[in-house]
Design an enzyme around this catalytic site. Sequence first.
Site, PDB file in Angstrom:
ATOM      1  CG  ASP A 156      -0.551   1.780   4.060  1.00  0.00           C
ATOM      2  OD1 ASP A 156      -1.173   0.761   3.512  1.00  0.00           O
ATOM      3  OD2 ASP A 156      -1.111   2.829   4.363  1.00  0.00           O
ATOM      4  CG  ASP A 207      -9.399  -7.586   4.705  1.00  0.00           C
ATOM      5  OD1 ASP A 207      -9.541  -8.661   5.321  1.00  0.00           O
ATOM      6  OD2 ASP A 207      -9.524  -6.476   5.081  1.00  0.00           O
ATOM      7  CE  LYS A 252       0.638   6.127  -2.381  1.00  0.00           C
ATOM      8  NZ  LYS A 252       0.807   7.213  -1.254  1.00  0.00           N
ATOM      9  N   GLY A 253       0.587  -0.809  -2.221  1.00  0.00           N
ATOM     10  CA  GLY A 253       1.034  -1.899  -1.259  1.00  0.00           C
ATOM     11  C   GLY A 253       1.652  -3.048  -2.144  1.00  0.00           C
ATOM     12  CG  ASP A 262      -1.338  -5.148  -1.003  1.00  0.00           C
ATOM     13  OD1 ASP A 262      -2.295  -5.375  -1.371  1.00  0.00           O
ATOM     14  OD2 ASP A 262      -1.125  -4.009  -0.238  1.00  0.00           O
ATOM     15  CE  LYS A 307      -5.589  -8.987   6.980  1.00  0.00           C
ATOM     16  NZ  LYS A 307      -6.171  -7.704   7.375  1.00  0.00           N
TER      17      LYS A 307
HETATM   18  P1  IMP Z   1     -10.087  -5.785   0.407  1.00  0.00           P
HETATM   19  O1  IMP Z   1     -10.733  -4.986  -0.639  1.00  0.00           O
HETATM   20  O2  IMP Z   1     -10.725  -5.532   1.651  1.00  0.00           O
HETATM   21  O3  IMP Z   1      -9.881  -7.076  -0.045  1.00  0.00           O
HETATM   22  O4  IMP Z   1      -8.709  -4.933   0.691  1.00  0.00           O
HETATM   23  C1  IMP Z   1      -7.663  -5.314   0.096  1.00  0.00           C
HETATM   24  C2  IMP Z   1      -6.604  -3.961   0.161  1.00  0.00           C
HETATM   25  O5  IMP Z   1      -6.772  -3.417   1.654  1.00  0.00           O
HETATM   26  C3  IMP Z   1      -5.175  -4.684   0.113  1.00  0.00           C
HETATM   27  O6  IMP Z   1      -4.876  -4.472  -1.209  1.00  0.00           O
HETATM   28  C4  IMP Z   1      -4.392  -3.598   1.053  1.00  0.00           C
HETATM   29  O7  IMP Z   1      -3.994  -2.578   0.504  1.00  0.00           O
HETATM   30  C5  IMP Z   1      -5.409  -3.286   2.211  1.00  0.00           C
HETATM   31  N1  IMP Z   1      -5.258  -4.233   3.331  1.00  0.00           N
HETATM   32  C6  IMP Z   1      -6.133  -5.113   3.601  1.00  0.00           C
HETATM   33  N2  IMP Z   1      -5.570  -5.825   4.972  1.00  0.00           N
HETATM   34  C7  IMP Z   1      -4.577  -5.207   5.067  1.00  0.00           C
HETATM   35  C8  IMP Z   1      -3.546  -5.329   6.221  1.00  0.00           C
HETATM   36  O8  IMP Z   1      -3.520  -6.200   7.067  1.00  0.00           O
HETATM   37  N3  IMP Z   1      -2.472  -4.434   6.287  1.00  0.00           N
HETATM   38  C9  IMP Z   1      -2.428  -3.345   5.338  1.00  0.00           C
HETATM   39  N4  IMP Z   1      -3.435  -3.226   4.102  1.00  0.00           N
HETATM   40  C10 IMP Z   1      -4.212  -4.180   4.095  1.00  0.00           C
HETATM   41 MG    MG Z   2      -3.553  -3.478  -2.099  1.00  0.00          MG
END
Ligand code: IMP
Ligand code: MG
Length: 176
Positions: free
Chosen positions: A156, A100, A40-41, A97, A128
């Site tokens: 969220d 990370d 949803k982000g 969104d 990030k």
């Molecule tokens: P990744 O797979 O670790 O890169 O995570 C990415 C997903 O985790 C993003 O699309 C967000 O939905 C969620 N996410 C990562 N960091 C944050 C944050 O600081 N706040 C809220 N959601 C986050």
């Molecule tokens: Mg996301």
Amino acid sequence: MENLEVVLTEEQIQNRTKQLADTLYSAYGNEEVIFVCTLKGAVFFTCDLLRKYPGDAILEFVKISSYSGEESTGRIKMNLDIRKENIENKHVVIVEDIVDTGRSLKYLHDYIMAMNPKSLATCALLDKKMKRIVPIDPDYVGFEVDDLFVIGYGLDYDQKYRNLPYIGAKTKKLSK
Ligand code: IMP
Ligand code: MG
């Protein structure tokens, strides 16, 4: 959430989104582009980006999740799928969104790549960078953020705070 600090104002987000829309338009021009919004982000960001995008745009949705509370679980779940016939031989832009660890973007990138798009690019409002585990960088980035948990504008904390028009965090740390 207590001690909430504004990291990016509504105006900063909207200005940068306009710049990204223009940059994307200069890349694709009059070629049709399929924008794949990750629910949803990325829904607020995708809507604003597309409203500012002057070219031919098609909107698709996928839903993946990897987070529980403030931590990435490392396991990606696909909750809403996309059809190959909507992707094959099309220019595709994945809209996220925030990137990370990079696991979600890498998963989605490879998943869509397997559907043989004409081209595939990735666009994230927030990056990030220092948290990356999987080596993937979005092609288009709104802002780089430090290692802090951000909320608002679609992001969220356990499903809450998505409706804030700005991006906030408990501690303010921001670069770029
Ligand atoms: P990744 O797979 O670790 O890169 O995570 C990415 C997903 O985790 C993003 O699309 C967000 O939905 C969620 N996410 C990562 N960091 C944050 C944050 O600081 N706040 C809220 N959601 C986050
Ligand atoms: Mg996301």
